[in-house]
Design a protein around this motif. Structure first.
Motif, PDB file in Angstrom:
ATOM      1  N   THR A 127      64.153 -20.524   5.111  1.00 21.62           N
ATOM      2  CA  THR A 127      65.117 -21.577   5.459  1.00 21.62           C
ATOM      3  C   THR A 127      65.848 -22.192   4.280  1.00 21.62           C
ATOM      4  O   THR A 127      66.873 -22.849   4.479  1.00 21.62           O
ATOM      5  N   CYS A 128      65.329 -22.030   3.058  1.00 28.08           N
ATOM      6  CA  CYS A 128      65.852 -22.806   1.924  1.00 28.08           C
ATOM      7  C   CYS A 128      66.557 -21.929   0.900  1.00 28.08           C
ATOM      8  O   CYS A 128      66.164 -21.896  -0.277  1.00 28.08           O
ATOM      9  N   ASP A 129      67.592 -21.247   1.334  1.00 25.36           N
ATOM     10  CA  ASP A 129      68.382 -20.464   0.389  1.00 25.36           C
ATOM     11  C   ASP A 129      69.116 -21.379  -0.589  1.00 25.36           C
ATOM     12  O   ASP A 129      69.335 -21.019  -1.752  1.00 25.36           O
ATOM     13  N   LYS A 130      69.471 -22.581  -0.104  1.00 27.80           N
ATOM     14  CA  LYS A 130      70.119 -23.578  -0.946  1.00 27.80           C
ATOM     15  C   LYS A 130      69.316 -24.877  -0.857  1.00 27.80           C
ATOM     16  O   LYS A 130      69.512 -25.676   0.059  1.00 27.80           O
ATOM     17  N   PRO A 131      68.401 -25.091  -1.795  1.00 29.19           N
ATOM     18  CA  PRO A 131      67.534 -26.278  -1.748  1.00 29.19           C
ATOM     19  C   PRO A 131      68.292 -27.593  -1.673  1.00 29.19           C
ATOM     20  O   PRO A 131      67.814 -28.567  -1.082  1.00 29.19           O
ATOM     21  N   GLU A 132      69.495 -27.624  -2.262  1.00 26.46           N
ATOM     22  CA  GLU A 132      70.264 -28.873  -2.290  1.00 26.46           C
ATOM     23  C   GLU A 132      70.726 -29.319  -0.914  1.00 26.46           C
ATOM     24  O   GLU A 132      71.141 -30.472  -0.724  1.00 26.46           O
ATOM     25  N   MET A 133      70.645 -28.426   0.083  1.00 25.40           N
ATOM     26  CA  MET A 133      71.075 -28.773   1.443  1.00 25.40           C
ATOM     27  C   MET A 133      70.014 -29.549   2.223  1.00 25.40           C
ATOM     28  O   MET A 133      70.274 -30.026   3.315  1.00 25.40           O
ATOM     29  N   GLY A 134      68.807 -29.653   1.680  1.00 25.19           N
ATOM     30  CA  GLY A 134      67.803 -30.531   2.271  1.00 25.19           C
ATOM     31  C   GLY A 134      66.839 -29.907   3.252  1.00 25.19           C
ATOM     32  O   GLY A 134      65.998 -30.604   3.821  1.00 25.19           O
ATOM     33  N   ASN A 135      66.918 -28.595   3.472  1.00 17.82           N
ATOM     34  CA  ASN A 135      65.993 -27.966   4.417  1.00 17.82           C
ATOM     35  C   ASN A 135      64.536 -28.076   3.977  1.00 17.82           C
ATOM     36  O   ASN A 135      63.630 -28.108   4.805  1.00 17.82           O
ATOM     37  N   GLY A 136      64.310 -28.113   2.654  1.00 18.90           N
ATOM     38  CA  GLY A 136      62.946 -28.234   2.164  1.00 18.90           C
ATOM     39  C   GLY A 136      62.273 -29.493   2.672  1.00 18.90           C
ATOM     40  O   GLY A 136      61.143 -29.461   3.170  1.00 18.90           O
ATOM     41  N   GLY A 137      62.961 -30.614   2.571  1.00 21.95           N
ATOM     42  CA  GLY A 137      62.416 -31.875   3.057  1.00 21.95           C
ATOM     43  C   GLY A 137      62.248 -31.904   4.562  1.00 21.95           C
ATOM     44  O   GLY A 137      61.268 -32.436   5.090  1.00 21.95           O
ATOM     45  N   LEU A 138      63.210 -31.297   5.277  1.00 21.43           N
ATOM     46  CA  LEU A 138      63.160 -31.280   6.741  1.00 21.43           C
ATOM     47  C   LEU A 138      61.939 -30.534   7.254  1.00 21.43           C
ATOM     48  O   LEU A 138      61.161 -31.058   8.062  1.00 21.43           O
ATOM     49  N   TYR A 139      61.763 -29.290   6.807  1.00 23.06           N
ATOM     50  CA  TYR A 139      60.654 -28.482   7.314  1.00 23.06           C
ATOM     51  C   TYR A 139      59.316 -28.942   6.743  1.00 23.06           C
ATOM     52  O   TYR A 139      58.272 -28.739   7.365  1.00 23.06           O
ATOM     53  N   SER A 140      59.349 -29.566   5.564  1.00 21.62           N
ATOM     54  CA  SER A 140      58.141 -30.189   5.028  1.00 21.62           C
ATOM     55  C   SER A 140      57.677 -31.317   5.953  1.00 21.62           C
ATOM     56  O   SER A 140      56.493 -31.416   6.293  1.00 21.62           O
ATOM     57  N   PHE A 141      58.615 -32.158   6.361  1.00 19.89           N
ATOM     58  CA  PHE A 141      58.289 -33.247   7.285  1.00 19.89           C
ATOM     59  C   PHE A 141      57.682 -32.702   8.572  1.00 19.89           C
ATOM     60  O   PHE A 141      56.650 -33.189   9.045  1.00 19.89           O
TER      61      PHE A 141
END
Length: 353
Positions: A127-141
């Motif tokens: 999901t996180c091809d571009k970390p700056e788009m915020g998917n990391g935080g979303l799926y982490s949550f």
């Protein structure tokens, strides 16, 4: 811009337009759009989550909330490769969110750690091809929230049905919004590009390890509400510019939790009991007006503490909120530097964020 187009912007985008506005009328129009957008989001959350919790059980509210957040995100952020592979991988992500948090709850800590790490790294890579788009935080949550709310038996079957239903909705939205993007890029090509030495993949590995450790330790020591520790840790590690914002963001997290807990305590004690349920809604509306992390941290406390107060009572809930966040921030802080030291020591050519 049309009013509808303004509603598609986030608070940061709307505030940039407000700053550039030359007339009071235009600024008022933009503020009205931002306020209306926030109310719509809260109403949509209620309309989406409440029926799902009613049908599939309030114990599955965590999955309903997670699916709601993912639904909002898939409208704007793609995975960086073709739609066919993206939809297949979206299904894999939903499957991991369904199974891994529950499975980890019933195995020993060592197996739980590997379940968390393997699931987490797969989710981040997908999901996180571009970390700056915020998917990391979303799926982490989503992952941490579900780890804190495992179910079994009939409730797990209901969670499975809920996940399938939400996948169909999210997949349809994802397809509509991103079907024409990255048509010449396959997920297989992304796998071939994996390089342990790059900043992005180091960020993914570091985040997966950090969250896996904190979730395993929280479960092993049976810490109360340890998902709050995971939220705090994940919110810091999910920042792809973590090192440059480490002290600032850590301080904002700590001060935000202290201020948010104090605000909740005052509101809860002053408001009539019949109005306590409005605290979370009030916080949600204000949250929709925020663009800065420190303000979001304050307002996130309102909904979180409202849910926890019914379980622990107000004083214990407030103490837990503060304590768990302090543990999460300190762990993230120490883990980052230990990880960086270890990697640099063993490979001086490795690029670290």
């Amino acid at each position: 811009m049309k009013f509808y187009d303004l509603l598609q912007l986030d608070p940061a985008g709307l505030k940039r337009l407000i700053d550039k506005s030359e007339s009071k009328k235009q600024r008022g129009f933009l503020w009205a759009a931002m306020f209306f957008r926030s109310i719509l989001l809260v109403l949509f959350a209620i309309v989406f989550i409440a029926p799902l919790s009613s049908v599939f059980g309030k114990e599955n509210n965590a999955m309903a909330v997670s699916m709601f957040c993912i639904l909002l995100a898939v409208r704007f952020v793609d995975f960086g490769y073709c739609i066919k592979d993206s939809l297949i991988n979206l299904g894999i992500v939903f499957l991991l969110l369904l199974i891994s948090p529950v499975l980890s709850y019933y195995v020993n800590p060592l197996f739980a750690f590997f379940i968390h790490f393997l699931s987490y790294i797969v989710i981040l890579f997908i999901t996180c091809d571009k970390p700056e788009m915020g998917n990391g935080g979303l799926y982490s949550f989503a992952y941490v929230f579900l780890c804190g709310n495992p179910v079994q038996g009939v409730l797990f079957f209901k969670r499975f049905l809920l996940t399938c239903f939400c996948f169909l909705i999210c997949a349809a939205v994802f397809y509509k919004k991103h079907k024409g993007k990255h048509t010449d890029i396959s997920f297989q090509s992304k796998i071939k590009q994996f390089d342990f030495y790059t900043k992005k993949h180091q960020w993914q590995i570091r985040m997966a390890l950090g969250i896996s450790f904190i979730l395993t330790l929280g479960a092993f020591f049976q810490l109360e509400r340890y998902m709050w520790i995971g939220f705090a840790c994940g919110s810091l590690l999910s920042d792809h510019n973590f090192e440059t914002k480490l002290k600032e963001k850590s301080m904002h997290r700590i001060l935000g939790v202290l201020a948010g807990s104090a605000l909740f305590y005052v509101l809860y004690m002053l408001m009539p009991k019949s109005m306590h349920s409005m605290i979370g809604i009030f916080g949600g509306i204000l949250l929709g007006l925020c663009s800065q992390y420190k303000h979001k941290t304050v307002l996130n406390c309102l909904g979180a503490l409202m849910a926890a107060t019914g379980i622990y009572g107000i004083q214990e809930a407030v103490i837990l909120r503060i304590t768990d966040n302090l543990i999460g921030v300190v762990f993230a802080f120490l883990f980052f530097f230990v990880y960086e030291f270890f990697i640099k020591k063993h490979n001086k050519n490795l690029i670290i964020l």
